[in-house]
Design a protein around this motif. Sequence first.
Motif, short mmCIF file in Angstrom:
data_model
loop_
_atom_site.label_atom_id
_atom_site.label_comp_id
_atom_site.label_asym_id
_atom_site.label_seq_id
_atom_site.Cartn_x
_atom_site.Cartn_y
_atom_site.Cartn_z
N PRO A 11 37.52 51.13 30.41
CA PRO A 11 38.68 51.35 31.28
C PRO A 11 39.60 52.46 30.76
CG PRO A 11 38.32 49.01 30.97
CD PRO A 11 37.41 49.72 30.01
N ASP A 76 36.08 54.30 38.76
CA ASP A 76 37.16 53.39 38.38
C ASP A 76 36.95 52.00 38.99
OD1 ASP A 76 39.64 52.52 37.31
OD2 ASP A 76 40.71 53.18 39.11
N LYS A 77 36.62 51.98 40.26
CA LYS A 77 36.42 50.70 40.96
C LYS A 77 35.27 49.90 40.37
CE LYS A 77 34.89 49.07 45.45
NZ LYS A 77 34.32 49.50 46.71
N THR A 80 36.07 48.69 36.77
CA THR A 80 37.04 47.60 36.84
C THR A 80 36.35 46.29 37.22
OG1 THR A 80 38.85 49.10 37.37
CG2 THR A 80 39.15 46.78 37.97
N ASP A 84 35.96 43.08 34.70
CA ASP A 84 36.45 41.76 35.12
C ASP A 84 35.35 40.70 35.02
OD1 ASP A 84 38.97 42.79 35.60
OD2 ASP A 84 38.72 42.89 37.78
#
Length: 93
Positions: A11, A76-77, A80, A84
């Motif tokens: 990240p 990025d998506k 992420t 998670d």
Amino acid sequence: KMVMVFIDQLPKSVEEIKEAYHNREFDIVKNTAHRIKPILGYYAIIKVEKDILQIEKWAAKKVTSPEMESKIDNLDKVITQIVDQLKNEFLYK
């Protein structure tokens, strides 16, 4: 241990790419993309392997475009989402 490195570093690297692109610091974009490419390959994150190659290539040519921004946003998506999932899998058990 490798998962923790992924959770901690990826990240930050993606954020570095986003910020550098925004500031038109293409060498940083290129170098950071190059640095995380093997990590994405190691974890077989196929969703963004082509994107990271294209980001690195375009950054070397100092390209700015909506498509480049889209690839960075997608990176990025995806990162992420994966971070998670890994946190849920490894940290909260």
